[in-house]
Scaffold this motif. Structure first.
Motif, PDB file in Angstrom:
ATOM      1  N   SER A   1      -2.511  11.567   1.019  1.00  0.00           N
ATOM      2  CA  SER A   1      -2.186  10.170   0.711  1.00  0.00           C
ATOM      3  C   SER A   1      -2.413   9.833  -0.758  1.00  0.00           C
ATOM      4  O   SER A   1      -2.512   8.660  -1.116  1.00  0.00           O
ATOM      5  CB  SER A   1      -3.008   9.207   1.598  1.00  0.00           C
ATOM      6  N   GLY A   2      -2.528  10.847  -1.604  1.00  0.00           N
ATOM      7  CA  GLY A   2      -2.740  10.589  -3.024  1.00  0.00           C
ATOM      8  C   GLY A   2      -4.122  10.062  -3.342  1.00  0.00           C
ATOM      9  O   GLY A   2      -4.319   9.354  -4.334  1.00  0.00           O
ATOM     10  N   ASN A   3      -5.113  10.426  -2.501  1.00  0.00           N
ATOM     11  CA  ASN A   3      -6.454   9.853  -2.670  1.00  0.00           C
ATOM     12  C   ASN A   3      -7.199  10.369  -3.897  1.00  0.00           C
ATOM     13  O   ASN A   3      -8.303   9.915  -4.180  1.00  0.00           O
ATOM     14  CB  ASN A   3      -7.297  10.086  -1.402  1.00  0.00           C
ATOM     15  N   THR A   4      -6.605  11.322  -4.612  1.00  0.00           N
ATOM     16  CA  THR A   4      -7.246  11.787  -5.849  1.00  0.00           C
ATOM     17  C   THR A   4      -6.910  10.890  -7.027  1.00  0.00           C
ATOM     18  O   THR A   4      -7.419  11.090  -8.128  1.00  0.00           O
ATOM     19  CB  THR A   4      -6.797  13.224  -6.165  1.00  0.00           C
ATOM     20  N   LEU A   5      -6.044   9.883  -6.828  1.00  0.00           N
ATOM     21  CA  LEU A   5      -5.680   8.936  -7.880  1.00  0.00           C
ATOM     22  C   LEU A   5      -6.254   7.568  -7.557  1.00  0.00           C
ATOM     23  O   LEU A   5      -6.601   7.263  -6.413  1.00  0.00           O
ATOM     24  CB  LEU A   5      -4.149   8.835  -7.989  1.00  0.00           C
ATOM     25  N   SER A   6      -6.334   6.737  -8.582  1.00  0.00           N
ATOM     26  CA  SER A   6      -6.773   5.360  -8.366  1.00  0.00           C
ATOM     27  C   SER A   6      -5.642   4.573  -7.710  1.00  0.00           C
ATOM     28  O   SER A   6      -4.481   5.006  -7.681  1.00  0.00           O
ATOM     29  CB  SER A   6      -7.138   4.717  -9.700  1.00  0.00           C
ATOM     30  N   GLY A   7      -5.994   3.377  -7.189  1.00  0.00           N
ATOM     31  CA  GLY A   7      -4.980   2.553  -6.547  1.00  0.00           C
ATOM     32  C   GLY A   7      -3.858   2.177  -7.498  1.00  0.00           C
ATOM     33  O   GLY A   7      -2.681   2.198  -7.134  1.00  0.00           O
ATOM     34  N   GLY A   8      -4.213   1.827  -8.730  1.00  0.00           N
ATOM     35  CA  GLY A   8      -3.199   1.471  -9.710  1.00  0.00           C
ATOM     36  C   GLY A   8      -2.298   2.641 -10.062  1.00  0.00           C
ATOM     37  O   GLY A   8      -1.083   2.474 -10.236  1.00  0.00           O
ATOM     38  N   GLN A   9      -2.866   3.833 -10.162  1.00  0.00           N
ATOM     39  CA  GLN A   9      -2.063   5.020 -10.467  1.00  0.00           C
ATOM     40  C   GLN A   9      -1.100   5.341  -9.322  1.00  0.00           C
ATOM     41  O   GLN A   9       0.061   5.682  -9.553  1.00  0.00           O
ATOM     42  CB  GLN A   9      -2.986   6.210 -10.745  1.00  0.00           C
TER      43      GLN A   9
ATOM     44  N   GLU B   1       0.865  -1.171   0.000  1.00  0.00           N
ATOM     45  CA  GLU B   1       0.000   0.000   0.000  1.00  0.00           C
ATOM     46  C   GLU B   1       0.908   1.229   0.000  1.00  0.00           C
ATOM     47  O   GLU B   1       1.434   1.614   1.036  1.00  0.00           O
ATOM     48  CB  GLU B   1      -0.924  -0.001   1.219  1.00  0.00           C
ATOM     49  N   SER B   2       1.083   1.819  -1.145  1.00  0.00           N
ATOM     50  CA  SER B   2       2.051   2.907  -1.279  1.00  0.00           C
ATOM     51  C   SER B   2       1.470   4.213  -0.762  1.00  0.00           C
ATOM     52  O   SER B   2       0.312   4.547  -1.017  1.00  0.00           O
ATOM     53  CB  SER B   2       2.460   3.064  -2.746  1.00  0.00           C
ATOM     54  N   PHE B   3       2.296   4.935  -0.047  1.00  0.00           N
ATOM     55  CA  PHE B   3       1.894   6.224   0.531  1.00  0.00           C
ATOM     56  C   PHE B   3       2.470   7.342  -0.319  1.00  0.00           C
ATOM     57  O   PHE B   3       3.664   7.353  -0.637  1.00  0.00           O
ATOM     58  CB  PHE B   3       2.410   6.356   1.968  1.00  0.00           C
ATOM     59  N   LEU B   4       1.619   8.296  -0.683  1.00  0.00           N
ATOM     60  CA  LEU B   4       2.060   9.470  -1.422  1.00  0.00           C
ATOM     61  C   LEU B   4       1.808  10.712  -0.572  1.00  0.00           C
ATOM     62  O   LEU B   4       0.848  10.761   0.207  1.00  0.00           O
ATOM     63  CB  LEU B   4       1.310   9.589  -2.759  1.00  0.00           C
TER      64      LEU B   4
END
Length: 627
Positions: free
Chosen positions: A508-516, A457-460
């Motif tokens: 946490s980068g929640n504006t992108l999909s999980g794959g992105q 689960e990558s954190f951005l």
């Protein structure tokens, strides 16, 4: 698997040890502290001077009124200076009043300077420095610390508890010193006016001391419990925000509100008990100080009537001194209350600062620029403190450039095994070697710069996409960032965004999909051009088509690099030079896909299940295609 209990749950620091630490910390800011205290001494002196002049003026007025016709009352000296000869009584009174007014103006200016100095010292210097020191410590603590302590506990200590040290300096140390100096001066001054009257008026002081001791002992456990309740409330709040999607998906908003209200109410009820004690203590102190004033009016009035004590410079000045003495005594409640709060909060801050840094570079650690990537586990074992081993007897060797795939059920120890390579944890038995050297002998920063990681689960971070990709290599050029994004099959969707690489991501980068998000994380790892790649099931949140695209790109990045990949899909496992299968912290099988299929063990069972699922899916698709 249970984790070790919090290392911050209980403190070994006694109250005296905490006080000693606080005084040593204060010594680091001694110049500012001495400046603040000197200002208070000047304020005290000016206040007493104004009080003395008031008594002097009253005595002059009384003597003038009592003088007979034509009798001249000599003008009093102000601070040893005689007023001009020939001044009329009104001029003398106005002169004394003018000096009192100047002293009041001077005190107002110094009070302003005092508050500015205190806030600059405490808020802008001490709190900022201390919060930075705590944050720095947190950055250097191992994963074991964060496994053992909740996010709410850590946040509460860094934000709220740090203010406790500010409280100690402002409301305990400064106030105690000011109180001690003031009370000493007041007692000496009162004794110079009338020793008997002083002893009579201060007869209740021992009762105040006993009352303060009782209050201190009664409130300390309550304040400690209050911190725990607040910590639980903050943890509940943090979990509620992090898990808002799950809460809404299951319609649990009402239950969450009820839980938070219960935690909030528990804090309120417990604080109410503390305030109840304070509400008893403060009036009791106030009552005892009023008793002193009654003694002054009766006994002091009698002394004035007997001519043994002047009215102005005697009784009036004594009344002013006793009033200020009582005011300082009333501050005892505030100081005692602040002592308990500051000791509890300071202890919690020191627990973080004193937390053991388990993983760090050895004093003579070897510095280097580049690793080859040979990795060898020799009888490696690992266990959290106080729990059963997570890894047992791990023996594994990879030559530089090889790729190993790791298969196993949840809790088998796959992620922990990979976490040992960048020293997120240190092995508890055996050795882990890279290029033939024990990794504990290598400099930690250099080691981690040679390792690229992609978590399950990558954190951005809340920053631009370019900054997230360049997180481990801040000086990378835009061309290097874009190259890494292309390798991770992320360039196309990034450039389709309105701001491209300058698009600022949400939390946490929640504006992108999980794959992105995962592809940006892969680009972040690839940009380092590491000797070793650690991929913890990086395609778990990616569809099969995107997985194929990513691995086609990663094949170029993997070439020449030692790669560990946790995977469950056969398409990924087949790409590895060899595969290991883990169960209960042990390696139970190893070999290539063909060798493990022929062995008819755990790997073959997993592979057959995937093959059956694939056939059923294909059959379902064919049936659905029929008219």
């Amino acid at each position: 698997m249970s984790l070790p209990s919090s290392s911050l749950a209980a403190s070994s620091l006694s109250n005296w040890a905490v006080v000693g630490r606080l005084f040593r910390l204060t010594w680091s800011y001694r110049r500012g502290c001495l400046k603040v205290l000197a200002t208070q001494v000047v304020l005290l002196t000016m206040g007493l001077s104004g009080l003395s002049l008031t008594g002097l003026g009253i005595d002059y007025i009384r003597n003038t009124m009592a003088a007979g016709a034509g009798e001249v009352v000599p003008a009093p000296k102000i601070f040893g200076l005689a007023l001009p000869a020939g001044w009329a009584p009104m001029q003398v009174i106005l002169g004394i009043a003018g000096v009192i007014l100047l002293l009041a103006a001077g005190r107002a200016f110094l009070n302003y300077a005092y508050f500015v100095s205190v806030n600059r010292l405490l808020q802008q210097e001490l709190v900022v420095d201390l919060r930075g020191a705590v944050y720095d410590r947190l950055q250097r603590l191992s994963f074991r610390f964060f496994d053992a302590n909740s996010t709410g506990s850590i946040i509460t200590r860094v934000t709220g508890d740090v203010q406790s040290l500010r409280m100690f300096l402002d409301q305990v140390l400064f106030q105690s010193v000011i109180m001690a100096v003031s009370l000493t001066v007041y007692i000496i001054y009162m004794a110079s006016l009338s020793p008997r009257l002083m002893l009579a008026c201060l007869a209740t002081t021992p009762l105040l001391a006993l009352l303060s001791m009782w209050f201190s002992r009664a409130t300390q456990p309550a304040y400690a419990h209050n911190r725990t309740l607040v910590e639980r409330m903050v943890q509940l709040l943090a979990e509620s925000i992090q898990g808002i999607a799950v809460t809404k998906a299951f319609g649990r908003e009402a239950e969450n509100r009820a839980r938070f209200e219960a935690a909030n109410q528990a804090c309120y009820d417990q604080q109410l008990g503390i305030f109840w004690r304070i509400s008893l203590f403060s009036p009791a102190v106030g009552f005892l100080t009023r008793v002193n004033m009654v003694v002054l009016l009766t006994y002091g009035g009698w002394l004035v009537a007997q001519g043994q004590l002047p009215l102005g410079t005697g009784l009036v000045v004594f009344a002013g001194l006793l009033e200020q003495f009582s005011g300082q005594i009333n501050n005892v409640a505030t100081v005692v209350n602040s002592v308990q709060q500051s000791l509890i909060g300071s202890r919690r801050v020191f627990e973080i600062i004193d937390a053991n840094i388990e993983v760090q570079s050895a004093p003579q650690a070897e510095r280097f620029q580049r690793l080859r990537g040979d990795v060898r586990f020799e009888n490696v074992g690992f266990a959290y403190s106080g729990v059963d081993p997570v890894l047992r007897d791990i023996n594994l060797e990879l030559r530089a450039g090889q790729m190993v795939a790791i298969l196993g059920a949840t809790g088998a120890g796959k992620s922990v095994l990979m976490s040992l390579i960048p020293r997120f944890y240190d092995v508890t038995s055996g050795r882990l070697l890279i290029d033939g050297r024990d990794i504990r002998e290598l400099h930690l920063d250099d080691l981690r710069r040679n390792i690229g990681l992609v978590f399950q689960e990558s954190f951005l971070f809340s920053n631009t996409i370019a900054a997230n990709i360049a997180f481990g290599h801040p000086t990378a050029t835009r061309e290097q960032v874009e190259k890494a994004a292309r390798i991770a099959a992320a360039h196309e969707f990034i450039t389709a965004l309105p701001e491209g690489y300058d698009t600022v991501l949400g939390e946490s980068g929640n504006t992108l999909s999980g794959g992105q998000r995962q592809r940006i994380a892969i680009a972040r790892a690839v940009l380092l051009e590491p000797a070793i790649l650690l991929l913890d099931d990086p395609t778990a949140a990616i569809d099969s088509e995107t997985e194929h695209e990513i691995f086609e790109a990663l094949e170029r990045a993997i070439a020449g690099r030692t790669t560990f990949i946790v995977a469950h899909r056969l398409s990924t496992l087949r790409r590895a030079d060899f595969i290991i299968v883990m169960e209960n912290g042990r390696i139970v099988e190893r070999g290539t896909h063909e060798e493990l299929m022929a062995a008819r063990g755990a790997y073959r069972r997993v592979a057959n299940l995937q093959l059956v699922d694939a056939r059923e899916l294909t059959a379902g698709g064919e049936e659905g295609a029929e008219p």
